[in-house]
Motif scaffolding. Sequence first.
Motif, PDB file in Angstrom:
ATOM      1  N   TYR A  63      60.553  23.630  58.966  1.00 50.04           N
ATOM      2  CA  TYR A  63      59.221  24.020  59.406  1.00 50.04           C
ATOM      3  C   TYR A  63      58.262  24.596  58.234  1.00 50.04           C
ATOM      4  N   TYR A  83      61.441  26.441  69.239  1.00 43.29           N
ATOM      5  CA  TYR A  83      61.767  25.957  67.891  1.00 43.29           C
ATOM      6  C   TYR A  83      63.288  25.783  67.855  1.00 43.29           C
ATOM      7  N   LEU A  93      50.720  20.533  56.810  1.00 47.81           N
ATOM      8  CA  LEU A  93      49.780  20.479  57.857  1.00 47.81           C
ATOM      9  C   LEU A  93      48.293  21.447  57.651  1.00 47.81           C
ATOM     10  N   LYS A 149      54.520  22.912  56.494  1.00 46.26           N
ATOM     11  CA  LYS A 149      53.408  23.681  56.934  1.00 46.26           C
ATOM     12  C   LYS A 149      52.416  23.666  55.998  1.00 46.26           C
ATOM     13  N   ILE A 159      53.768  17.915  65.477  1.00 44.37           N
ATOM     14  CA  ILE A 159      52.624  18.778  65.382  1.00 44.37           C
ATOM     15  C   ILE A 159      51.483  18.169  65.004  1.00 44.37           C
ATOM     16  N   ILE A 189      54.121  28.025  68.220  1.00 42.73           N
ATOM     17  CA  ILE A 189      55.394  27.674  68.637  1.00 42.73           C
ATOM     18  C   ILE A 189      56.355  28.937  68.698  1.00 42.73           C
ATOM     19  N   ASN A 226      48.072  25.621  66.835  1.00 44.29           N
ATOM     20  CA  ASN A 226      49.397  25.401  67.313  1.00 44.29           C
ATOM     21  C   ASN A 226      50.399  26.627  66.933  1.00 44.29           C
ATOM     22  N   VAL A 229      48.169  17.729  67.434  1.00 44.45           N
ATOM     23  CA  VAL A 229      47.324  18.680  67.700  1.00 44.45           C
ATOM     24  C   VAL A 229      45.852  18.269  67.571  1.00 44.45           C
ATOM     25  N   SER A 274      49.133  26.236  62.295  1.00 40.12           N
ATOM     26  CA  SER A 274      50.439  26.488  62.993  1.00 40.12           C
ATOM     27  C   SER A 274      51.377  27.556  62.596  1.00 40.12           C
TER      28      SER A 274
END
Length: 255
Positions: A40, A150, A47, A44, A134, A145, A143, A137, A54
């Motif tokens: 993740y 997860y 994102l 990140k 993700i 989680i 977002n 979104v 997120s």
Amino acid sequence: MDHLRELRNRLVRAILAIFVATVIAWAFYDQILEFLTHPYNEIKPLLKERGIDSEIVITGIGGAFTFQLKISLVAGILLSSPVWLWQAWAFILPAMHRNEKRWAALLTATGAPLFVGGAALAYVVLPKAIDVLIGFVPDGVDNLITGAEYFDFIVRMMLVFGVAAEIPLVVILLNRLGVVSGRQLASSRPWTVIGVFVFAAIATPSTDPLSMLFLAVPMTVLYLIAEVIARLTDRRKSKAAPAELADDELSPLDD
């Protein structure tokens, strides 16, 4: 009563092993959590560049404790698996014949690496799968989680890939039992490959084709390897079997 006492003793040893391993996992919780959240954290920043905020959150007053306990317990079960698997194996072993022991040991020695390899492949695919999911979104929406969600997603992905890696072992076992032959596997190969890709599309939580290919291609290769092994096994069996006589042919009589 002797068998029941032995079963009780082996269950106690297995539970103690899981408990000790869970305590050890609790002590190394930070390192385990870092390992689990690495996929993740890897995506990140990507994102963020696309305007998606997120975060992994833990809700509830006792949510953090429950989350840590759950991770420690699962890690403890995995760490202690050699112990409790051996306890189960040692309880069943005396009731098996020599040939059954040999095949059981071979299946165990082959199945464990295949499962671990499938789970490791899932860990490699996880960043891409998380990024795709993700990525749906919409703009202006954050977002969040939950930790439990997860963790369940990671476990489900690893289990799917691990179980899928066992397919060649099942094929070879069915061939050894005489359920399917190498010729039948070859004739049904096109439909099997289609079924593998359909299974990969359904089993992978993400909707991107890359994750599906990461699961389907290794499964197809492993199936082809299993088919080759099955054909070699059938050829060896046919050579070892006595030649069949025609209906009008006399069998030689021993003196």
